[in-house]
Design a protein around this motif. Structure first.
Motif, mmCIF file in Angstrom:
data_model
loop_
_atom_site.group_PDB
_atom_site.id
_atom_site.type_symbol
_atom_site.label_atom_id
_atom_site.label_comp_id
_atom_site.label_asym_id
_atom_site.label_seq_id
_atom_site.Cartn_x
_atom_site.Cartn_y
_atom_site.Cartn_z
ATOM 1 N N ALA A 1 8.296 11.133 -8.697
ATOM 2 C CA ALA A 1 7.492 10.058 -8.611
ATOM 3 C C ALA A 1 6.877 9.963 -7.341
ATOM 4 C CB ALA A 1 8.779 8.884 -8.413
ATOM 5 N N GLY A 2 7.354 10.634 -6.308
ATOM 6 C CA GLY A 2 6.473 10.466 -5.039
ATOM 7 C C GLY A 2 5.156 11.272 -5.163
ATOM 8 N N ALA A 3 5.464 12.573 -5.731
ATOM 9 C CA ALA A 3 4.210 13.555 -5.879
ATOM 10 C C ALA A 3 3.228 12.919 -6.747
ATOM 11 C CB ALA A 3 4.888 14.837 -6.464
ATOM 12 N N MET A 4 3.632 12.240 -7.762
ATOM 13 C CA MET A 4 2.747 11.244 -8.823
ATOM 14 C C MET A 4 2.034 10.247 -8.039
ATOM 15 S SD MET A 4 2.901 13.772 -10.933
ATOM 16 C CE MET A 4 1.611 13.051 -12.210
ATOM 17 N N MET A 5 2.546 9.556 -7.306
ATOM 18 C CA MET A 5 2.142 8.644 -6.554
ATOM 19 C C MET A 5 0.884 9.066 -5.674
ATOM 20 S SD MET A 5 3.837 5.820 -3.998
ATOM 21 C CE MET A 5 3.922 7.181 -2.553
ATOM 22 N N GLU A 6 1.207 10.183 -5.019
ATOM 23 C CA GLU A 6 0.130 10.751 -4.230
ATOM 24 C C GLU A 6 -0.815 11.156 -4.876
ATOM 25 O OE1 GLU A 6 -0.116 10.588 -0.803
ATOM 26 O OE2 GLU A 6 2.098 10.024 -0.317
ATOM 27 N N PHE A 7 -0.749 11.782 -6.043
ATOM 28 C CA PHE A 7 -1.724 12.325 -6.917
ATOM 29 C C PHE A 7 -2.674 11.278 -7.349
ATOM 30 C CE2 PHE A 7 -3.450 13.954 -10.968
ATOM 31 C CZ PHE A 7 -4.134 15.018 -10.572
ATOM 32 N N HIS A 8 -2.036 10.272 -7.852
ATOM 33 C CA HIS A 8 -2.894 9.242 -8.539
ATOM 34 C C HIS A 8 -3.624 8.202 -7.760
ATOM 35 C CE1 HIS A 8 -1.878 10.440 -12.583
ATOM 36 N NE2 HIS A 8 -0.580 10.639 -12.300
ATOM 37 N N CYS A 9 -2.605 7.863 -6.666
ATOM 38 C CA CYS A 9 -3.225 6.843 -5.689
ATOM 39 C C CYS A 9 -4.157 7.125 -4.744
ATOM 40 C CB CYS A 9 -2.023 6.050 -5.209
ATOM 41 S SG CYS A 9 -1.059 5.113 -6.608
ATOM 42 N N GLY B 1 0.735 -1.202 -0.143
ATOM 43 C CA GLY B 1 -0.053 -0.018 -0.019
ATOM 44 C C GLY B 1 0.918 1.073 -0.071
ATOM 45 N N VAL B 2 0.159 2.361 -0.280
ATOM 46 C CA VAL B 2 0.846 3.868 -0.159
ATOM 47 C C VAL B 2 1.515 4.098 0.903
ATOM 48 C CG1 VAL B 2 0.395 6.296 -0.706
ATOM 49 C CG2 VAL B 2 -0.849 4.530 -1.901
ATOM 50 N N ARG B 3 1.072 3.658 2.410
ATOM 51 C CA ARG B 3 1.529 4.177 3.557
ATOM 52 C C ARG B 3 3.108 3.563 3.649
ATOM 53 N NH1 ARG B 3 -1.722 6.442 7.047
ATOM 54 N NH2 ARG B 3 -3.905 6.765 6.990
ATOM 55 N N ALA B 4 3.106 2.093 3.418
ATOM 56 C CA ALA B 4 4.632 1.564 3.304
ATOM 57 C C ALA B 4 5.493 2.198 2.122
ATOM 58 C CB ALA B 4 4.164 0.016 3.204
ATOM 59 N N ALA B 5 4.825 2.516 1.049
ATOM 60 C CA ALA B 5 5.627 3.211 -0.081
ATOM 61 C C ALA B 5 6.038 4.533 0.422
ATOM 62 C CB ALA B 5 4.915 3.263 -1.094
ATOM 63 N N ARG B 6 5.512 5.225 1.060
ATOM 64 C CA ARG B 6 5.808 6.588 1.807
ATOM 65 C C ARG B 6 7.162 6.494 2.344
ATOM 66 N NH1 ARG B 6 0.004 8.809 3.835
ATOM 67 N NH2 ARG B 6 -0.634 9.552 1.753
ATOM 68 N N LYS B 7 7.380 5.263 3.358
ATOM 69 C CA LYS B 7 8.673 5.104 3.841
ATOM 70 C C LYS B 7 9.757 4.917 2.971
ATOM 71 C CE LYS B 7 6.376 2.779 8.068
ATOM 72 N NZ LYS B 7 6.375 1.688 8.653
ATOM 73 N N VAL B 8 9.622 4.418 2.016
ATOM 74 C CA VAL B 8 10.673 4.233 0.986
ATOM 75 C C VAL B 8 11.069 5.456 0.272
ATOM 76 C CG1 VAL B 8 11.147 3.076 -1.336
ATOM 77 C CG2 VAL B 8 9.809 1.682 0.376
ATOM 78 N N PHE B 9 9.940 6.199 0.013
ATOM 79 C CA PHE B 9 10.281 7.805 -0.279
ATOM 80 C C PHE B 9 11.053 8.624 0.625
ATOM 81 C CE2 PHE B 9 8.373 12.211 -0.372
ATOM 82 C CZ PHE B 9 9.070 12.602 -1.645
ATOM 83 N N GLU B 10 10.478 8.365 2.017
ATOM 84 C CA GLU B 10 11.318 9.305 2.934
ATOM 85 C C GLU B 10 12.901 8.697 2.856
ATOM 86 O OE1 GLU B 10 11.042 9.955 7.879
ATOM 87 O OE2 GLU B 10 9.503 8.731 6.840
ATOM 88 N N ARG B 11 13.214 7.422 2.690
ATOM 89 C CA ARG B 11 14.411 6.958 2.802
ATOM 90 C C ARG B 11 15.154 7.459 1.752
ATOM 91 N NH1 ARG B 11 15.454 0.616 1.603
ATOM 92 N NH2 ARG B 11 17.826 0.603 1.167
ATOM 93 N N ALA B 12 14.481 7.471 0.550
ATOM 94 C CA ALA B 12 15.203 8.055 -0.734
ATOM 95 C C ALA B 12 15.519 9.409 -0.435
ATOM 96 C CB ALA B 12 14.388 7.695 -1.776
ATOM 97 N N ARG B 13 14.524 10.289 0.036
ATOM 98 C CA ARG B 13 14.673 11.661 0.238
ATOM 99 C C ARG B 13 16.019 12.006 0.918
ATOM 100 N NH1 ARG B 13 9.918 14.764 2.862
ATOM 101 N NH2 ARG B 13 10.934 13.948 4.691
ATOM 102 N N GLY B 14 16.075 11.153 2.184
ATOM 103 C CA GLY B 14 17.241 11.413 2.931
ATOM 104 C C GLY B 14 18.707 10.812 2.311
ATOM 105 N N ASP B 15 18.751 10.038 1.167
ATOM 106 C CA ASP B 15 19.841 9.478 0.841
ATOM 107 C C ASP B 15 20.572 10.528 -0.351
ATOM 108 O OD1 ASP B 15 21.737 8.217 -0.699
ATOM 109 O OD2 ASP B 15 20.793 6.288 -0.782
#
Length: 740
Positions: free
Chosen positions: A401-409, A377-391
Motif C-alpha cells: 500500500a505504501g509503495a503504490m501510494m508513492e507511485f500513484h500520488c 496530503g502524502v507527507r502526513a500519510a508517510r507518518k502513518v506508514f512509518e508507524r505501521a511499519r514499526g508495529d
C-alpha cells in the motif's frame, strides 16, 4: 440423557460464551440469591449481552427489591437510552411514578420522563400501557384555577390524540376512553371532535391488523448472538425485513417525513435488539438515517434533520462500542460518515481506536493512511506508514500500500521500488508480496530489475514450492513477451530442470505453460485434464474461463464445440445417460406403482408417473369390473359390422344371463324406462308410440302422412335392428310434435 443436561451451566459457558440457555439457568439461580452476591453475575451477564433488555430489567428489579434505589437509577442511566426495550422502559416509568410521582416538585420530571418514553418507544405495538399510565398521571394532577384546568385538559387531549394515531394493541380501549373524556369536557363539542378523528382511527386499526400479521413469528425476546446460519435465524431476518419494508411504505399515510422516519428507525432499533451481530442491519439503518436527513433538508426542516444526523452518529457509536467492536466494516463506515461531515478528529480517533483494539491492524493502518492522505496530503500519510511499519502486528500488505501510494500520488517509481525492496527482505517468501512486486516492476517496464528480483527469489533457500512454481511461471511469461529467442530457450530449459520433479517429468505440461496466454490455451480443457494440468481452475477464475487459441476460428466454421456445450467421453468407455437415471429411495414398504428392491424402491419412469398422476384414485371406481381375458378375446374376434339384435326372438323369463335372472332384468329395465327423465328414451318407448298414434288417428285419420312415415320408419328400423336409427327417428318426431 444429553451432555448439555449433565454439564454445569458454568462449564457450558466456558465452552460457548453465547450459550443463552446456560445463562438463563444461572439467572434463575442468581435471582433467588442476595443482590450483593449476585451482582457480579449480573455484571457479567449485561457485559456479555449489552443490548438484552430483559437482562437489564432483571438486574434492576433485583436492586429495587433490595431497595438499592441509587444503584437502580445508575443502572437505568447506563442502559435506558442504549436499549430501546419496551418492557425496560415500562419498568423505568413505573419506578419513577411510584417513587417520585407523589412529590409535587418531581411531577414535572416524571411528566418529562413520560414524554421522553413516548418519543423513544411510543411507536411500539405494545406501548398502550405507557399512554394509559401517562393519561392517568395527568388526570391525578390537581389543577388550581381555570387556566391550569385548561392546560390540563389540553395536555390530556394531546396524549389521547397521539395514542389513537398509533397502531398498537388495546387501541379500542384508548379510543373509548378518549370519547368519554371529550364528553366529560364538553358534551356538545365532543361529537364533532370525535367525528373528525373517527376516519383516521379506523385507518389506524386497519394498519394494526396488517402489523399483527407481519409480526406473527417474530421473536422479540430473542437475545443477540453471533450469526449461526440456521434456518430459524434466517426466518427471523426475513420477517424483520418485511416489517421494515412495510414501515417504509408509510402505511399511516403521514405527510410528516419526521414521523415516518421515526417509525422506520424504531423498527430498525427493535430488529437490532435480536440481530445485533448482523453488520448489514446496522449499516442499512445508518444509510436510512442519512437518506432521511437529506430529504428533510430539501424540505427545509433543518431542526429535525440535525436531530436525526446526531442520532446517526450515536447509532454508529453504539455499534462500534458494543456488538460491532470487532467488525472493522462498521468502524470504517463510521469514520467515513464523520469524514463526510468534516469531523476529521473524530474520524481519526475511530481509526486509532480500531488499531489499538485489533489483533491484526494492517487494514486499519491502510485505511487510516488513505484517510490522512485525503485530508492532509502524502507527507502526513508517510507518518502513518512509518508507524505501521514499526508495529509488529502489521503484515506485508502495508508495504504494498505504501509503495503504490508513492507511485500513484508522487509519480516516483524509485521510492516505490525502495519500499518494495525493503519489504522483500522481510516477506520475500510470501507469494502474494513477491507477485505484487514483480507486477509493479513489469508495469513500469523495468525488465532488468524484474529478472533480478525473480532470480533472487529463485536462489533463496527458503523459497516454498508454491512460490517457486509461481516465479518460474512469471519468468517464462516475461521472456515470452519481451525476451529474445536465446533468453527464452535458456529460461525454458532452466525451468524444465528446476520443475521436472514437481511436474513428474511430464514434458507436455511445460509446453502448455509456454504457449498459453491469459485464458487462451493451446489445447482443450479435457486434453489438459488428461495430461494432469492443474492450473486451469486457478487461471480461469481470474481470466474468465479457458479458451483454446484456435477456438474462435473453428467456431466460425462450425467445426469445434466448446467443452461447456458438449461433455466429451475422454475415458474411452461408454457411459450411461445419467439424466435418465432414477433415484433410489429407501423404504420399508413398497407401493404398487414402484419397483421394489432390497431396502427400498425405484419409482416409476417419468412418463408412467405422469400417467398415474392423471388417473383417478382406485377407490373412485366401484365396478363393473371387466375380465380382461374375455375383453381381449372379443376384440380379437371383432368384425367391422355392428352387432344386430333380433327383436322378434323371445326370451324365457325363467332363464338366466350370467348370475342374473331374465325376469329381474326385465322388471328393473321397465322400471328404469318408466321413471327416466330422458326425452329420447321416453319418445322411443312403445307406450308413447301407441298414445301418439291414437292422437293422430283422432286428429287426421289413419291415413295421415305423419302416421305413415312413422310406421314406415319404425318398420324399417325394426327390420334392420338399427337401434340408433330408431332413437334418432323418435327425436325428430318428438321435435315435430312439439312444433305443432
Amino acid at each position: 440423557m444429553s451432555n448439555a443436561s449433565v454439564i454445569s451451566p458454568e462449564r457450558r459457558i466456558e465452552f460457548n460464551a453465547f450459550d443463552v440457555d446456560a445463562w438463563n439457568l444461572l439467572l434463575r439461580e442468581s435471582s433467588a440469591r442476595p443482590i450483593d452476591t449476585a451482582r457480579i453475575f449480573y455484571e457479567k451477564l449485561v457485559t456479555q449481552f449489552p443490548n438484552a433488555g430483559r437482562y437489564w430489567k432483571a438486574y434492576i428489579e433485583h436492586e429495587l427489591r433490595a431497595k438499592n434505589y441509587d444503584k437502580a437509577e445508575a443502572l437505568f442511566e447506563r442502559c435506558i437510552f442504549q436499549v430501546l426495550h419496551i418492557d425496560l422502559w415500562k419498568s423505568y416509568l413505573h419506578y419513577l411514578k411510584l417513587s417520585k410521582g407523589h412529590i409535587i416538585s418531581m411531577r414535572e420530571k416524571v411528566a418529562d420522563a413520560f414524554e421522553l418514553a413516548i418519543d423513544r418507544v411510543g411507536h411500539d405495538i405494545q406501548a398502550a400501557q405507557i399512554y394509559q399510565d401517562y393519561i392517568q398521571f395527568l388526570t391525578d394532577v390537581e389543577a388550581q384555577g381555570q387556566y391550569a384546568e385548561n392546560q390540563k385538559v389540553s395536555a390530556i387531549r394531546k396524549v389521547y390524540l397521539r395514542a389513537v394515531a398509533t397502531p398498537m394493541l388495546n387501541i379500542e380501549t384508548i379510543w373509548q376512553a378518549y370519547c368519554d373524556f371529550e364528553k366529560s369536557v364538553n358534551i356538545n363539542l365532543a361529537e364533532k371532535l370525535v367525528a373528525d378523528r373517527v376516519k383516521d382511527y379506523q385507518h389506524v386499526k386497519k394498519v394494526l391488523k396488517q402489523m399483527e400479521l407481519l409480526m406473527q413469528g417474530i421473536n422479540r425476546q430473542a437475545i443477540s448472538v453471533p450469526p449461526r446460519g440456521t434456518q430459524a435465524e434466517q426466518k427471523q431476518i426475513d420477517l424483520w425485513r418485511k416489517l421494515i419494508v412495510f414501515e417504509k411504505s408509510n402505511p399511516l399515510r403521514s405527510d410528516e417525513v419526521g414521523l415516518k422516519a421515526k417509525r422506520v428507525i424504531y423498527t430498525y432499533d427493535q430488529a437490532l435488539l435480536s440481530l445485533g451481530y448482523h453488520a448489514d442491519i446496522w449499516y442499512e439503518s445508518a444509510v436510512y438515517h442519512e437518506k432521511i436527513v437529506a430529504e428533510l433538508r430539501e424540505r427545509g426542516d433543518m431542526k429535525t434533520a440535525e436531530t436525526i444526523e446526531r442520532e446517526t452518529s450515536k447509532l454508529y457509536s453504539r455499534a462500534t462500542s458494543g456488538l460491532m467492536r470487532n467488525t472493522p466494516l462498521i468502524h470504517f463506515a463510521h469514520a467515513d460518515f464523520e469524514e463526510s461531515k468534516g469531523r476529521y478528529d473524530i474520524a481519526t480517533k475511530i481509526y486509532d481506536d480500531l488499531i489499538e483494539s485489533n489483533d491484526d491492524p494492517t487494514l486499519a493502518y491502510i485505511m487510516l493512511m488513505n484517510f490522512i492522505r485525503r485530508i492532509k496530503g502524502v507527507r502526513a500519510a508517510r507518518k502513518v506508514f512509518e508507524r505501521a511499519r514499526g508495529d509488529k502486528r502489521s503484515k506485508f500488505h502495508i508495504y504494498i500500500a505504501g509503495a503504490m501510494m508513492e507511485f500513484h500520488c508522487i509519480k516516483d517509481s524509485n521510492i516505490a521500488q525502495k519500499i518494495f525492496d525493503y519489504g522483500l527482505k522481510k516477506y520475500g517468501n510470501v507469494p502474494e508480496f513477491a507477485t505484487a512486486y514483480i507486477d509493479f516492476l513489469y508495469h513500469v517496464n523495468d525488465e532488468n530489475n524484474t529478472r533480478g528480483v525473480i532470480e533472487r527469489l529463485l536462489e533463496s533457500p527458503d523459497i516454498s514450492n508454491e512460490l517457486k512454481i509461481e516465479m518460474w511461471d512469471r519468468y517464462l511469461d516475461l521472456e515470452t513477451q519481451v525476451g529474445d529467442a536465446a533468453s527464452l530457450r535458456k529460461v525454458d530449459h532452466a525451468r524444465r530442470q528446476a520443475l521436472n520433479e514437481a511436474y513428474d517429468d511430464r514434458q507436455a505440461l511445460f509446453l502448455v505453460d509456454r504457449f498459453k496466454f491469459l485464458n487462451l490455451w493451446p489445447c482443450s480443457e479435457d486434453q489438459m485434464k488428461l495430461m494432469g494440468y492443474n492450473k486451469i481452475s486457478r487461471l480461469s477464475s481470474t481470466t474468465g474461463g479457458p479458451t483454446t487459441s484456435t477456438q474462435g476460428h473453428f467456431m466460425s466454421q462450425g467445426l469445434l464445440r466448446t467443452t461447456q456445450q458438449v461433455n466429451l467421453e475422454i475415458s474411452g468407455f461408454p457411459r450411461p445417460d445419467t439424466n435418465q437415471m432414477l433415484a433410489f429411495k429407501p423404504a420399508s414398504r413398497a407401493t404398487p406403482s414402484t419397483h421394489p428392491v432390497s431396502g427400498g424402491v425405484f419409482p416409476a419412469p417419468r412418463s408412467v408417473s405422469f400417467m398415474l398422476q392423471r388417473l383417478p384414485p382406485p377407490d373412485s371406481f366401484c365396478g363393473p369390473f371387466v375380465d380382461h381375458n374375455i375383453l381381449m378375446d372379443a376384440l380379437k374376434n371383432f368384425t367391422r359390422e355392428p352387432p344386430k339384435a333380433n327383436y322378434k326372438a323371445s326370451v324365457d323369463v325363467n332363464d338366466s344371463i350370467g348370475k342374473y335372472k331374465v325376469a329381474d332384468l326385465k322388471r328393473e329395465f321397465q322400471q328404469l324406462v318408466t321413471t327416466t327423465t330422458d326425452p329420447a328414451v321416453l319418445y322411443a318407448s312403445e307406450e308413447y308410440r301407441k298414445q301418439r298414434k291414437r292422437r293422430h288417428g283422432a286428429a287426421g285419420g289413419p291415413n295421415d302422412s305423419d302416421s305413415e312415415d312413422e310406421n314406415t320408419n319404425g318398420t324399417a328400423a325394426e327390420a334392420t335392428g338399427d337401434v340408433f336409427k330408431r332413437l334418432m327417428n323418435a327425436k325428430v318426431k318428438a321435435k315435430e310434435q312439439m312444433q305443432t
